[in-house]
Write a protein that holds these residues in place. Structure first.
Motif, PDB file in Angstrom:
ATOM      1  N   LEU A  57       0.824  -1.205   0.000  1.00 58.37           N
ATOM      2  CA  LEU A  57       0.000   0.000   0.000  1.00 58.37           C
ATOM      3  C   LEU A  57       0.863   1.261   0.000  1.00 58.37           C
ATOM      4  O   LEU A  57       0.573   2.224  -0.723  1.00 58.37           O
ATOM      5  N   TYR A  68       2.328   1.582  -3.445  1.00 56.46           N
ATOM      6  CA  TYR A  68       1.275   1.958  -4.381  1.00 56.46           C
ATOM      7  C   TYR A  68       0.929   3.449  -4.264  1.00 56.46           C
ATOM      8  O   TYR A  68       0.865   4.167  -5.271  1.00 56.46           O
ATOM      9  N   LEU A  69       0.722   3.925  -3.032  1.00 57.38           N
ATOM     10  CA  LEU A  69       0.368   5.329  -2.820  1.00 57.38           C
ATOM     11  C   LEU A  69       1.511   6.266  -3.202  1.00 57.38           C
ATOM     12  O   LEU A  69       1.280   7.356  -3.731  1.00 57.38           O
ATOM     13  N   ASP A 125      -9.176   2.620  -7.203  1.00 53.51           N
ATOM     14  CA  ASP A 125      -9.643   3.193  -5.945  1.00 53.51           C
ATOM     15  C   ASP A 125     -10.597   2.264  -5.202  1.00 53.51           C
ATOM     16  O   ASP A 125     -10.529   2.180  -3.968  1.00 53.51           O
ATOM     17  N   LEU A 174      -7.571  -0.442  -3.702  1.00 48.35           N
ATOM     18  CA  LEU A 174      -7.382   0.223  -2.418  1.00 48.35           C
ATOM     19  C   LEU A 174      -8.222  -0.382  -1.297  1.00 48.35           C
ATOM     20  O   LEU A 174      -7.719  -0.658  -0.201  1.00 48.35           O
ATOM     21  N   TRP A 202      -6.872  -3.869  -0.349  1.00 52.77           N
ATOM     22  CA  TRP A 202      -5.547  -3.880   0.294  1.00 52.77           C
ATOM     23  C   TRP A 202      -5.596  -3.294   1.701  1.00 52.77           C
ATOM     24  O   TRP A 202      -4.925  -3.786   2.603  1.00 52.77           O
ATOM     25  N   ILE A 203      -6.391  -2.266   1.901  1.00 54.02           N
ATOM     26  CA  ILE A 203      -6.530  -1.711   3.251  1.00 54.02           C
ATOM     27  C   ILE A 203      -7.208  -2.726   4.164  1.00 54.02           C
ATOM     28  O   ILE A 203      -6.805  -2.902   5.326  1.00 54.02           O
ATOM     29  N   GLN A 228     -10.327   5.234   1.211  1.00 56.27           N
ATOM     30  CA  GLN A 228     -10.177   5.349  -0.238  1.00 56.27           C
ATOM     31  C   GLN A 228     -10.956   6.541  -0.774  1.00 56.27           C
ATOM     32  O   GLN A 228     -10.524   7.179  -1.740  1.00 56.27           O
TER      33      GLN A 228
END
Length: 239
Positions: free
Chosen positions: A26, A29-30, A156, A160, A163-164, A182
């Motif tokens: 994450l 990715y971010l 998104d 996202l 994964w969160i 997200q």
């Protein structure tokens, strides 16, 4: 709620992955999602740059998914089990999104000056050109706008949120936090501030996230609703 074949339930091949692995994914990715936006090719149209940003982020997401044994089909990019349910989900997401934005705008009219004014119309002209009465320009750019809409739902909502959730071991708290987080990232990424526009976009992301979780985690209702919303927004600038 009905569950689709794209339902995000941990399967045997990745239930034993340490949640910290998803946290590292994450962060990577971010970092790419935001840093890639510092690259802007002046000789190319804004849409081309936007697609470059999204496709670059998509490559990173797909890379980390492959490393974890997860496919886009697992995240909901698959044929809905029931088309009637998918149609209902699409209509619900679209209508609820429109109502939510109308309510938010009505509230903002009662409290002028609280947030930075929405300058999305001016921004659209600088990004896409003057669409007023220009149907040729509209028809030229709308396919790319729709592609971008699809990519946003994949990244998104599809990537996202999941994964969160997995970072917190897929608990109910993780799902709620993931949907909210997200949406905030989605809104902030569109204007890099706290304004009427960023909050409006965050509301869209929130409704889309709720719809994703509530209607079986199939991405197609979100993609279709998002494409319709963006098409209507672009048409409003032409007429």
């Amino acid at each position: 709620m009905h569950k689709s074949s794209g339902q995000n339930m941990p399967s045997k091949n990745h239930t034993n992955i340490n949640p910290s692995a998803f946290f590292i994914d994450l962060i990577l990715y971010l970092a790419v999602m935001f840093l890639i936006r510092e690259v802007y090719f002046q000789d190319f149209h804004f849409i081309a740059n936007g697609l470059f940003w999204s496709l670059s982020t998509l490559i990173v997401a797909t890379w980390r998914m492959h490393a974890r044994g997860i496919s886009w089909k697992d995240l909901g990019l698959c044929k809905p089990e029931k088309y009637k349910t998918a149609l209902i989900a699409t209509a619900f997401i679209f209508i609820f999104t429109v109502i939510s934005i109308i309510v938010f705008q009505a509230i903002m009219e009662q409290f002028p000056g609280v947030l930075k004014a929405d300058v999305s119309n001016e921004t659209a002209v600088s990004k896409f050109g003057n669409l007023s009465g220009n149907w040729l320009l509209f028809l030229t750019i709308i396919p790319f706008v729709l592609l971008q809409s699809m990519l946003e739902e994949l990244l998104d909502r599809g990537f996202l949120i999941n994964w969160i959730e997995r970072m917190f071991s897929s608990t109910l708290f993780a799902t709620i936090f993931a949907v909210i987080a997200q949406a905030l990232i989605f809104g902030f990424r569109h204007s890099y501030d706290i304004s009427e526009r960023s909050i409006s976009v965050a509301i869209i992301g929130l409704v889309m996230g709720i719809g994703y979780v509530a209607f079986g985690r199939n991405l197609w209702p979100l993609i279709i609703a998002h494409c319709v919303l963006n098409t209507m927004s672009m048409l409003d600038r032409v007429t």
